[in-house]
Design a protein around this motif. Structure first.
Motif, PDB file in Angstrom:
ATOM      1  N   SER A   1     -43.859  14.035 -15.532  1.00 62.09           N
ATOM      2  CA  SER A   1     -43.913  14.382 -14.244  1.00 62.09           C
ATOM      3  C   SER A   1     -42.567  14.283 -13.478  1.00 62.09           C
ATOM      4  N   ARG A   2     -42.156  12.919 -13.637  1.00 59.49           N
ATOM      5  CA  ARG A   2     -40.793  12.527 -13.075  1.00 59.49           C
ATOM      6  C   ARG A   2     -39.611  13.382 -13.952  1.00 59.49           C
ATOM      7  N   ALA A   3     -39.867  13.335 -15.256  1.00 59.68           N
ATOM      8  CA  ALA A   3     -38.700  14.249 -15.774  1.00 59.68           C
ATOM      9  C   ALA A   3     -38.512  15.469 -15.597  1.00 59.68           C
ATOM     10  N   GLU A   4     -39.716  16.230 -15.229  1.00 62.46           N
ATOM     11  CA  GLU A   4     -39.509  17.668 -15.232  1.00 62.46           C
ATOM     12  C   GLU A   4     -38.755  17.861 -13.860  1.00 62.46           C
ATOM     13  N   LYS A   5     -39.154  17.139 -12.824  1.00 63.83           N
ATOM     14  CA  LYS A   5     -38.368  17.024 -11.481  1.00 63.83           C
ATOM     15  C   LYS A   5     -36.842  16.707 -11.565  1.00 63.83           C
ATOM     16  N   VAL A   6     -36.565  15.594 -12.463  1.00 66.26           N
ATOM     17  CA  VAL A   6     -35.214  15.322 -12.778  1.00 66.26           C
ATOM     18  C   VAL A   6     -34.430  16.302 -13.546  1.00 66.26           C
ATOM     19  N   TYR A   7     -35.033  16.892 -14.587  1.00 68.41           N
ATOM     20  CA  TYR A   7     -34.294  17.937 -15.276  1.00 68.41           C
ATOM     21  C   TYR A   7     -34.641  19.602 -14.695  1.00 68.41           C
ATOM     22  N   ALA A   8     -35.311  19.468 -13.656  1.00 69.34           N
ATOM     23  CA  ALA A   8     -35.663  20.889 -12.862  1.00 69.34           C
ATOM     24  C   ALA A   8     -35.909  21.813 -13.742  1.00 69.34           C
ATOM     25  N   GLU A   9     -37.219  21.515 -14.602  1.00 64.19           N
ATOM     26  CA  GLU A   9     -37.216  22.168 -15.872  1.00 64.19           C
ATOM     27  C   GLU A   9     -38.894  21.891 -16.295  1.00 64.19           C
ATOM     28  N   LYS A  10     -39.754  22.779 -16.390  1.00 67.54           N
ATOM     29  CA  LYS A  10     -40.996  22.534 -16.768  1.00 67.54           C
ATOM     30  C   LYS A  10     -41.218  22.309 -18.349  1.00 67.54           C
TER      31      LYS A  10
END
Length: 156
Positions: free
Chosen positions: A67-76
């Protein structure tokens, strides 16, 4: 969103299994291979209840990290995020001993189910939000591989 650089780095490092998720081409396959290669030391030596606990911890940590990585990378479900492969692959070998042929078959089965996403793998990925969807679709693929590997083991 409040930014926490250290926490973001930690989460993305977990989600990508350190450098493995950044290997060129086919990060999911690299993640599955890393899971299979480390399983004889980090997963298979443990009892069945301990393995279940390990999987539960990976699932919970993975949901948070993805969940955090999706926000950091701005990608699903970014391609470099591969903790879900670790979870699914280890789920696929839940009943295994350290028999090499079982690990090789489990690797192939899991990769096949993860890539082709038969129902409900794709449905799970699309239905659950954020890191939960990322982790659970590989969990379902891992369950498929577990069932097929168990049948193959019984037959041979």
């Amino acid at each position: 969103m409040i930014q926490h650089p250290r926490l973001d780095r930690f989460a993305t490092s977990l989600a990508t299994l350190g450098p493995v998720g950044h290997f060129p081409k086919a990060p999911g396959t690299w993640g599955s291979l890393a899971a299979i290669l480390t399983a004889p030391w980090l997963f298979l030596p443990f009892s069945f209840p301990q393995r279940l606990l390990i999987l539960l911890v990976i699932l919970c940590v993975g949901i948070w990290a993805c969940s955090r990585a999706e926000k950091v990378y701005a990608e699903k479900d970014p391609g470099c995020v591969i903790i879900d492969e670790l979870f699914g692959q280890w789920l696929a070998i839940l009943f295994c001993s350290t028999t090499n042929w079982q690990l090789a078959v489990a690797f192939c089965l899991f990769r096949g189910f993860d890539i082709f996403k038969p129902w409900p793998v794709k449905w799970t990925e699309n239905t659950f939000p954020g890191g939960m969807g990322v982790m659970l679709d590989d969990g379902v693929a891992g369950l498929y591989a577990l069932v097929f590997l168990s049948l193959i083991t019984l037959l041979f």
